[in-house]
Design an enzyme around this catalytic site. Sequence first.
Site, mmCIF file in Angstrom:
data_model
loop_
_atom_site.group_PDB
_atom_site.id
_atom_site.type_symbol
_atom_site.label_atom_id
_atom_site.label_comp_id
_atom_site.label_asym_id
_atom_site.label_seq_id
_atom_site.Cartn_x
_atom_site.Cartn_y
_atom_site.Cartn_z
ATOM 1 N N ARG A 17 5.641 -6.149 7.092
ATOM 2 C CA ARG A 17 6.478 -5.045 7.570
ATOM 3 C C ARG A 17 5.660 -3.900 8.171
ATOM 4 N NH1 ARG A 17 10.309 -2.691 3.775
ATOM 5 N NH2 ARG A 17 9.735 -3.958 1.982
ATOM 6 N N GLN A 77 -7.316 -15.324 -3.138
ATOM 7 C CA GLN A 77 -6.101 -16.062 -3.491
ATOM 8 C C GLN A 77 -5.771 -16.915 -2.266
ATOM 9 O OE1 GLN A 77 -2.470 -13.795 -3.696
ATOM 10 N NE2 GLN A 77 -1.458 -15.268 -5.046
ATOM 11 N N GLY A 82 2.573 -15.240 -5.440
ATOM 12 C CA GLY A 82 3.106 -14.247 -6.373
ATOM 13 C C GLY A 82 2.026 -13.501 -7.132
ATOM 14 N N GLY A 142 11.361 -4.046 -9.844
ATOM 15 C CA GLY A 142 11.689 -4.796 -11.050
ATOM 16 C C GLY A 142 12.338 -3.849 -12.052
ATOM 17 N N GLU A 156 13.274 -9.005 -11.753
ATOM 18 C CA GLU A 156 13.056 -8.653 -10.352
ATOM 19 C C GLU A 156 14.399 -8.491 -9.630
ATOM 20 O OE1 GLU A 156 10.112 -7.789 -8.926
ATOM 21 O OE2 GLU A 156 9.458 -7.919 -10.997
ATOM 22 N N ASN A 228 4.996 -0.445 1.791
ATOM 23 C CA ASN A 228 5.239 -1.737 2.434
ATOM 24 C C ASN A 228 5.485 -1.611 3.933
ATOM 25 O OD1 ASN A 228 4.969 -3.174 0.014
ATOM 26 N ND2 ASN A 228 7.113 -2.887 -0.496
ATOM 27 N N TYR A 350 -19.382 23.145 25.331
ATOM 28 C CA TYR A 350 -19.687 21.887 24.638
ATOM 29 C C TYR A 350 -21.145 21.929 24.225
ATOM 30 C CZ TYR A 350 -21.022 17.183 23.550
ATOM 31 O OH TYR A 350 -21.532 16.101 22.890
ATOM 32 N N ALA A 364 -19.744 31.936 27.699
ATOM 33 C CA ALA A 364 -18.567 31.105 27.970
ATOM 34 C C ALA A 364 -18.886 30.019 28.979
ATOM 35 C CB ALA A 364 -17.436 31.981 28.503
ATOM 36 N N ASN A 370 -25.853 16.303 27.522
ATOM 37 C CA ASN A 370 -26.654 15.508 26.584
ATOM 38 C C ASN A 370 -26.719 14.036 26.938
ATOM 39 O OD1 ASN A 370 -23.884 15.274 25.994
ATOM 40 N ND2 ASN A 370 -24.314 14.632 23.900
HETATM 41 C C1 UD1 Z 1 6.223 -5.675 -7.585
HETATM 42 C C2 UD1 Z 1 6.738 -6.033 -8.988
HETATM 43 C C3 UD1 Z 1 7.950 -5.163 -9.298
HETATM 44 C C4 UD1 Z 1 7.582 -3.721 -9.181
HETATM 45 C C5 UD1 Z 1 6.977 -3.406 -7.807
HETATM 46 C C6 UD1 Z 1 6.408 -2.011 -7.813
HETATM 47 C C7 UD1 Z 1 6.207 -8.404 -9.311
HETATM 48 C C8 UD1 Z 1 6.755 -9.778 -9.354
HETATM 49 N N1 UD1 Z 1 7.094 -7.422 -9.039
HETATM 50 O O1 UD1 Z 1 7.218 -6.030 -6.634
HETATM 51 O O2 UD1 Z 1 8.405 -5.442 -10.642
HETATM 52 O O3 UD1 Z 1 8.732 -2.923 -9.430
HETATM 53 O O4 UD1 Z 1 5.889 -4.303 -7.513
HETATM 54 O O5 UD1 Z 1 5.951 -1.652 -6.520
HETATM 55 O O6 UD1 Z 1 5.044 -8.224 -9.559
HETATM 56 N N2 UD1 Z 1 0.133 -9.633 -4.033
HETATM 57 C C9 UD1 Z 1 -0.911 -10.529 -3.971
HETATM 58 N N3 UD1 Z 1 -0.627 -11.852 -3.963
HETATM 59 C C10 UD1 Z 1 0.642 -12.347 -4.056
HETATM 60 C C11 UD1 Z 1 1.700 -11.412 -4.113
HETATM 61 C C12 UD1 Z 1 1.419 -10.077 -4.114
HETATM 62 O O7 UD1 Z 1 -2.076 -10.119 -3.907
HETATM 63 O O8 UD1 Z 1 0.789 -13.564 -4.053
HETATM 64 C C13 UD1 Z 1 -0.155 -8.199 -4.045
HETATM 65 C C14 UD1 Z 1 0.372 -7.446 -2.834
HETATM 66 O O9 UD1 Z 1 -0.654 -7.281 -1.881
HETATM 67 C C15 UD1 Z 1 0.756 -6.087 -3.387
HETATM 68 C C16 UD1 Z 1 1.050 -6.378 -4.852
HETATM 69 O O10 UD1 Z 1 0.474 -7.625 -5.153
HETATM 70 O O11 UD1 Z 1 -0.327 -5.182 -3.282
HETATM 71 C C17 UD1 Z 1 2.541 -6.373 -5.176
HETATM 72 O O12 UD1 Z 1 3.200 -7.359 -4.441
HETATM 73 P P1 UD1 Z 1 4.575 -7.092 -3.705
HETATM 74 O O13 UD1 Z 1 4.967 -8.323 -3.023
HETATM 75 O O14 UD1 Z 1 4.491 -5.836 -2.932
HETATM 76 O O15 UD1 Z 1 5.552 -6.908 -4.979
HETATM 77 P P2 UD1 Z 1 6.914 -6.097 -5.022
HETATM 78 O O16 UD1 Z 1 8.016 -6.942 -4.479
HETATM 79 O O17 UD1 Z 1 6.698 -4.765 -4.451
HETATM 80 MG MG MG Z 2 5.129 -3.789 -3.110
#
Ligand code: UD1
Ligand code: MG
Length: 451
Positions: A17, A77, A82, A142, A156, A228, A350, A364, A370
Amino acid sequence: MSRPTLAVILAAGEGTRMKSSLSKVLHAVAGRPMLAHVLASVRAAGIGDAAVVVGPGREDVAEVARKSFPGCSVFTQAERKGTGHAVLAAREALEGRKDVIVLYADTPLVQSRSIQALKAALEEGAHVAVLGFHTANPTGYGRLVIEDGALARIVEEKDATADQKVIGFCNGGLMALRGETSLSLLDAIGNANAKGEYYLTDAAEIAHGRGLKAVARPIAEEEVQGVNDRAQLAAAEAVMQTRLRTAAMKEGVTLVAPDTVFFSYDTVIGNDVVVEPNCWFGPGVIIESGAVIHAFSHLEGARVASGASVGPFARLRPGADLGRDVKVGNFVEIKAAQVEEGAKISHLSYIGDARVGAEANIGAGTITCNYDGYLKHRTDIGAGAFIGSNSALVAPVKVGDNANVGAGSVITRDVAGDALAVARGRQIEIAGWAKNYRAAKKAEKAAKAKR
Ligand code: UD1
Ligand code: MG
C-alpha cells in the site's frame, strides 16, 4: 544459564500500500528509517541483542539494521507466511533466551519505557505479554479478549465475530515471550484462519490454554500507530514532530510557531535558541545556545554556534560550520565551509568548500566558484578580509588576512594580506558623450518617421 533478552524485529513486510520501490520499513520518519527508530528504542530499553527478520534479497534493509544496531543478526523470511512464521525465521537466535520481545518495524513511535513495561510483565510471572490500547476505531487491529483479568486470546479482524468486532481494546503489536516457553508456544501456532497465515498473536491463546499466564498491559494508541500507507506515514511524522518540538521547548528553545518547524530525530538545539516560523532541520544539525534561526531557513548537517544568526531564507548544507556571532542573512547558501567568529555574509551569496576568517565581511552577491565542471576546489578567505559585492572568487584561491576585494571583481589569483585586488574593467569617462548621443538618436528617429 540462559542467553540475555532478545528483541526480534519483523521487517519482512514490503507494504504494497506504500506503492514504493523502497521497502516500507526504510521510509523515514523525522529523517530516519522506521526500522532504525524501532532499533533505537530497543537499545534505549537496555536490550543488547537484536535479530531482524527481512524479506528475501533485502540487503538494503539488512544494511540499515546493521548500521543502526551494530552486532544485530539478520534473518531472511523466505516466504511471507505471517508474523508467527516470521519470528521463527530467527529460530537459532531465539534458542535458550531469558526473554524474547517481538516488535514490528512498521511501528516507529514505540518508546523504550513501553518495551520495559512488557519485560516487567514477564518478570511478574507472565509467559506472554502484549501491549493493548483502547480506541474508538479498532478496524484492522487484533482484538484482545480478556477473561478474569487474563488475556485469553487475540482475534484478528478477519476472524472476528460481530460480537468480537465491537471490542475496543486492541493489540498494539508488540509481544513479550518468556524464554523457557517461547519456542514451544511459537511452534504450536497453526494457520487455520481466514488469511491462512501463522499469526504470532495465537501465542496468547495457546499459553492461556496451557494454564500459562498471558497478560495485556496498557499503552497509548499514539505509540503503536502502525504505518501501512503514506497517509499513516504522515500521521506518524506528525506525532514524532510533536514529540521533538515539545522536547525542544522543554529544554528552553523558543519556537514562535511550533507546528511549522520540522526537526530530525538527532537535532541538537541549545537553550535560548529562537526558531522563527517555517524552518526545516534535516539530519545532523547542532544549534548552540542563544543562536537565532530566522523564518524560512533550511538546515542539514550544519553547526551554528552561540550568538549566530541565520536567515531569513538561508540554506545551510552539510559541512556548514558557523562560529560564534556569525551572521548569515537572506538568500545565502553555505556548504562545507567554516565561517569563523563574527564573520558576516549578509545577502545573496554562495559559499562552498571554503573558509571565511573571523570578522571577514562578504558583500552581497559574492560567489565562491568552487566547481570547474569536474572537480571541487577550495576558497580561503582570511580574517578581517572585505569582499566587495558581486565578486566571484574562482577556486582554488586565497584572499589574505585584512585584504580588500573591489566590488564586481572576478578573482582568479591569490590576493596578499592587506592588499586591494580589483579585477574588473577600469572605469572611463567621456565628457558630454550622453548628451551628444541623445541628440543624434533623436534626429535619426525623426528622419525615419518622415519617410
Ligand atoms: C498485526 C497483528 C495485530 C495487531 C497489529 C498492530 C498479527 C497476526 N496481527 O496485524 O493483532 O493489532 O499488527 O499493528 O500479528 N511481517 C513479516 N512477515 C510476515 C508478516 C508480517 O515480517 O510474514 C511483518 C510486517 O513487515 C510488519 C509486521 O510484521 O512490520 C506486522 O505485519 P502486518 O501484516 O502489518 O500485521 P497487521 O495486519 O498490521
Ligand atoms: Mg501492520
